[in-house]
Design a protein around this motif. Structure first.
Motif, PDB file in Angstrom:
ATOM      1  N   THR A 117       2.092   7.584 -24.411  1.00 34.19           N
ATOM      2  CA  THR A 117       1.829   8.140 -22.988  1.00 34.19           C
ATOM      3  C   THR A 117       3.349   8.076 -22.469  1.00 34.19           C
ATOM      4  O   THR A 117       3.447   8.762 -21.366  1.00 34.19           O
ATOM      5  CB  THR A 117       1.028   7.383 -22.079  1.00 34.19           C
ATOM      6  OG1 THR A 117       1.493   5.891 -22.013  1.00 34.19           O
ATOM      7  CG2 THR A 117      -0.311   7.168 -23.002  1.00 34.19           C
ATOM      8  N   SER A 118       4.256   7.378 -22.961  1.00 30.72           N
ATOM      9  CA  SER A 118       5.526   7.094 -21.944  1.00 30.72           C
ATOM     10  C   SER A 118       6.221   8.625 -21.897  1.00 30.72           C
ATOM     11  O   SER A 118       6.894   8.548 -20.924  1.00 30.72           O
ATOM     12  CB  SER A 118       6.501   6.214 -22.993  1.00 30.72           C
ATOM     13  OG  SER A 118       6.917   6.675 -24.352  1.00 30.72           O
ATOM     14  N   LEU A 119       6.273   9.486 -22.813  1.00 27.49           N
ATOM     15  CA  LEU A 119       7.393  10.592 -22.524  1.00 27.49           C
ATOM     16  C   LEU A 119       6.542  11.620 -21.447  1.00 27.49           C
ATOM     17  O   LEU A 119       7.411  11.869 -20.740  1.00 27.49           O
ATOM     18  CB  LEU A 119       7.394  11.471 -24.110  1.00 27.49           C
ATOM     19  CG  LEU A 119       7.962  10.575 -25.148  1.00 27.49           C
ATOM     20  CD1 LEU A 119       8.037  11.563 -26.349  1.00 27.49           C
ATOM     21  CD2 LEU A 119       9.341   9.926 -24.564  1.00 27.49           C
ATOM     22  N   SER A 120       5.199  11.597 -21.479  1.00 31.44           N
ATOM     23  CA  SER A 120       4.819  12.517 -20.538  1.00 31.44           C
ATOM     24  C   SER A 120       4.992  12.056 -19.261  1.00 31.44           C
ATOM     25  O   SER A 120       5.252  12.450 -18.240  1.00 31.44           O
ATOM     26  CB  SER A 120       3.207  12.420 -20.759  1.00 31.44           C
ATOM     27  OG  SER A 120       2.894  13.183 -21.924  1.00 31.44           O
ATOM     28  N   MET A 123       8.573  12.465 -18.142  1.00 31.41           N
ATOM     29  CA  MET A 123       8.890  13.744 -17.771  1.00 31.41           C
ATOM     30  C   MET A 123       8.641  13.921 -16.249  1.00 31.41           C
ATOM     31  O   MET A 123       9.004  14.417 -15.329  1.00 31.41           O
ATOM     32  CB  MET A 123       8.103  14.637 -18.673  1.00 31.41           C
ATOM     33  CG  MET A 123       8.226  16.099 -18.295  1.00 31.41           C
ATOM     34  SD  MET A 123      10.061  16.768 -18.221  1.00 31.41           S
ATOM     35  CE  MET A 123       9.747  18.443 -18.011  1.00 31.41           C
ATOM     36  N   GLY A 124       7.190  13.472 -15.890  1.00 36.77           N
ATOM     37  CA  GLY A 124       6.699  13.349 -14.545  1.00 36.77           C
ATOM     38  C   GLY A 124       7.678  12.750 -13.551  1.00 36.77           C
ATOM     39  O   GLY A 124       8.077  13.126 -12.597  1.00 36.77           O
ATOM     40  N   GLU A 154       3.689  16.671 -27.563  1.00 31.48           N
ATOM     41  CA  GLU A 154       3.570  17.946 -26.816  1.00 31.48           C
ATOM     42  C   GLU A 154       4.572  17.475 -25.512  1.00 31.48           C
ATOM     43  O   GLU A 154       5.156  18.472 -25.062  1.00 31.48           O
ATOM     44  CB  GLU A 154       2.158  17.602 -26.111  1.00 31.48           C
ATOM     45  CG  GLU A 154       0.895  18.051 -26.935  1.00 31.48           C
ATOM     46  CD  GLU A 154      -0.435  17.795 -26.318  1.00 31.48           C
ATOM     47  OE1 GLU A 154      -0.429  17.503 -24.980  1.00 31.48           O
ATOM     48  OE2 GLU A 154      -1.324  17.697 -27.187  1.00 31.48           O
ATOM     49  N   ALA A 155       4.858  16.105 -25.226  1.00 29.90           N
ATOM     50  CA  ALA A 155       5.855  15.798 -24.193  1.00 29.90           C
ATOM     51  C   ALA A 155       7.139  16.291 -24.766  1.00 29.90           C
ATOM     52  O   ALA A 155       8.034  16.831 -24.087  1.00 29.90           O
ATOM     53  CB  ALA A 155       5.547  14.499 -23.980  1.00 29.90           C
ATOM     54  N   LEU A 156       7.272  15.970 -26.170  1.00 24.96           N
ATOM     55  CA  LEU A 156       8.727  16.233 -26.614  1.00 24.96           C
ATOM     56  C   LEU A 156       9.103  17.763 -26.521  1.00 24.96           C
ATOM     57  O   LEU A 156      10.381  17.984 -26.005  1.00 24.96           O
ATOM     58  CB  LEU A 156       8.795  15.760 -28.024  1.00 24.96           C
ATOM     59  CG  LEU A 156       9.064  14.252 -28.299  1.00 24.96           C
ATOM     60  CD1 LEU A 156       9.120  14.333 -29.970  1.00 24.96           C
ATOM     61  CD2 LEU A 156      10.690  13.966 -27.953  1.00 24.96           C
TER      62      LEU A 156
END
Length: 629
Positions: A117-120, A123-124, A154-156
């Protein structure tokens, strides 16, 4: 430096490299000592001591946002942000949480207990920073295991497209809870051995700059040469193709190497990925040499020998599930087993030894595992997906869209159903009945003991009517005698454990002993209570429910699951739809809030799922004349 005297990260910013190394050693000793008593996630935290020191040395938390993925490795962060003096109560009732917790410290900017969850979140936060016009750094720390999660990929993709100023620290220790699997893991393995790439690339760029300009043709040729070098030295430079500046590999236990790369990352525009190589369990031999994932998260242990302190007792529910599945699979070649990076926790590692060609660990990818199970089922196989209740939440759309909608014969072995204790609110398995019960074609079973569990697993394998879930708790059974011959349990038929004429308790699983003891105490007061093992939350036993309604006695539903939308709600709906509007029906279950960490017995006491509470509730439900009698 006294570890417990650290109030905030500023305490380390004036230290020399040698002093920081002393602090790193002291932190390791502190963790090994404290966790030998409380248990916890030792291996991951020993591996990130230098990394965490470097992060807090180079960045200014909480202005700069440090976002820890999963949170298994956040203990050192907690120490450096002033919480070392709370470690005696780590993961204990009302004590220090084992994961980042926003109301625990301003330095915990993101709460997590599930991976990827960290990358999403980063990004936020980076997007919000740019909208507000502030200048804080956003740093996500993610492990190589968590990077296999689809959400992380997906976040990457999005971060690389948007080109936000954002730093990703890839903590690569070659393991999640179990050894990592998958093609992405192989990409990282190649990157680990390709440290010469960055140096060669820089030297080539300097050489090209010295060549007199001959127009665009030479420039485009030079770019092709650089690309060729990239693919020569690093096969498929994944992160640079995704739009990141790649730094590394970096020695995750060398403070100079870490700080140099972090300072460079701060100066670099756009997204940067710093590939850090660490050793899980660093500094404690039993944890360093752990190949099974034992030291990822564990209970108390003996420091000198590394012996894990285990109390002898009956077999675990997970063990009974695994043993039963192996027994059935020996005669049924249709059976295949799936896990999402939890072969040890679900005990499917034993199944894998017996049937390696029929066992699939897909990595941290519950969505993929669920749909893969559906695909297997379409071809006549009998897939069994063993997954913790809290992690099945991650594959919910796939359960709905890919399995239930097509009515596929997938078995969901839902481990850790109910309260799990020390891991707290992110891991309590209390929502699965509520989110599965309303799905068409789904069947939900839960055993009263380990013997009934083995029969339910057999029943689920034999069932060819669509998806079926067997949920069972964490921990050990009761030590009862196990039947040698497996048998099918009639689905939708409940078992009356105790007759009664004054009231009825409908319950299942872990709450059956509570109900039976309450019935005993009420019997001593002259109150006769029927106790029913409602072993299928779906379908209900319509015939028995009608018989109970004819008795016109108060009904109490009792469950270690969310009270909103679970079994008790199903009983209310049944009687409402059957026009039994005058029955007295009360429900007891997990209240409408997230339940924090603590021992299961303490948590049950806190929320009122105990024998005295059940006794009081039944007496409250009885007519006044019956109570006076």
């Amino acid at each position: 430096m006294d570890i417990e005297s650290i109030k905030d990260p500023s305490a380390i910013k004036s230290l020399s490299k040698q002093e920081l190394e002393y602090v790193a050693s002291d932190i390791r000793s502190f963790l090994i000592e404290k966790l030998s008593v409380t248990g916890g996630h030792l291996g991951p935290n020993l591996g990130v001591v230098e990394l965490t020191l470097a992060l807090h040395y180079c960045f200014d938390s909480p202005k700069d946002k440090l976002i820890w993925d999963v949170g298994h490795q956040a203990y050192v962060h907690k120490i450096l942000t002033g919480r070392a003096n709370q470690f005696d109560a780590l993961r204990q009732y009302k004590g220090l949480c084992g994961f980042p917790k926003r109301d625990e410290s301003e330095h915990d900017v993101w709460e997590t207990g599930h991976s990827s969850t960290s990358l999403s979140a980063a990004m936020g936060m980076a997007t919000a920073r740019d909208i507000k016009g502030t200048d804080d750094n956003v740093i996500a720390i993610i492990g190589d295991g968590a990077l296999t999660g689809g959400m992380a990929l997906e976040a990457l993709n999005h971060i690389g497209h948007e080109q936000k100023d954002l730093i990703v620290i890839l903590n690569d220790n070659e393991m999640s809870i179990a050894p990592n699997v998958g093609a992405l893991h192989n990409v990282l393995a190649k990157l680990r051995t390709a440290g010469k790439y960055q140096k060669a690339k820089e030297e080539l760029e300097m050489l090209i700059k010295k060549i007199p300009a001959f127009g665009g043709k030479l420039a485009s040729t030079a770019e092709r040469v650089k690309d060729s070098l990239k693919y020569l030295l690093v096969s498929g430079v994944f992160f640079e193709e995704m739009g990141f500046t790649y730094l590394g590999p970096v020695d995750g236990h060398d403070l100079d190497d870490l700080m140099e790369n972090m300072k460079y990352a701060k100066k670099t525009s756009g997204p940067v990925l710093v590939h850090v190589l660490t050793k899980k369990g660093k500094g404690y031999a039993p944890a360093e040499n752990d190949a099974k994932g034992t030291w990822h998260g564990l209970g108390p242990y003996k420091i000198e020998s590394g012996e894990v302190v285990k109390k002898p007792g009956p077999p675990s529910y997970s063990g009974v599930f695994s043993d039963t599945l192996k027994k059935i699979a020996a005669d049924d070649n249709r059976i295949v087993a799936l896990t999402a990076a939890m072969p040890g926790g679900t005990k499917l590692d034993q199944f894998a030894k017996a049937f390696p060609e029929r066992m699939f660990d897909v990595g941290i990818a519950e969505q993929h595992a669920t749909t893969m199970a559906g695909g297997l089922a379409t071809q006549g196989l009998k897939p069994v997906f063993a997954v913790y209740s809290t992690f099945l939440q991650r594959g919910y759309d796939q359960v709905v869209h890919d399995v239930c909608r097509q009515n596929l014969n997938v078995v969901f072995a839902i481990d850790r159903a109910g309260l799990v204790g020390a891991d707290g609110e992110t891991h309590q398995g209390v929502f699965d009945i509520a989110f599965l019960r309303h799905l068409p074609n789904m069947v939900i079973l839960m055993p009263k003991d380990e013997n009934e569990l083995q029969h339910m697993i057999y029943t689920a394998i034999q069932y060819d009517g669509g998806p079926i879930a067997v949920r069972y708790p964490r921990g050990n059974g009761y030590g009862i005698k196990m039947d040698e011959e497996l048998k099918q349990i009639p689905i939708g038929k409940w078992d009356v454990l105790r007759g009664g004429s004054d009231a009825c308790i409908l319950t299942f699983g872990t709450m059956i002993p509570v109900a039976e003891q309450a019935a005993e105490e009420l019997a001593a007061q002259g109150i006769s209570v029927k106790v029913v093992n409602a072993r299928s939350a779906k379908p209900l036993d319509d015939e028995l429910l009608f018989d109970i309604a004819k008795q016109n006695i108060p009904i109490l539903t009792l469950e270690e699951a969310a009270i909103q939308g679970s079994f008790g709600s199903a009983v209310l709906e049944f009687y409402h739809d059957a026009n039994y509007h005058d029955l007295t029906i009360h429900r007891m279950g997990i209240p409408d809030r997230f339940i924090e960490h603590g021992s299961v017995s303490q948590l049950l006491e806190e929320i009122g799922l105990t024998t005295p509470s059940v006794v009081d509730k039944v007496k409250l439900m009885l007519p006044r004349k019956r109570q006076r009698a």
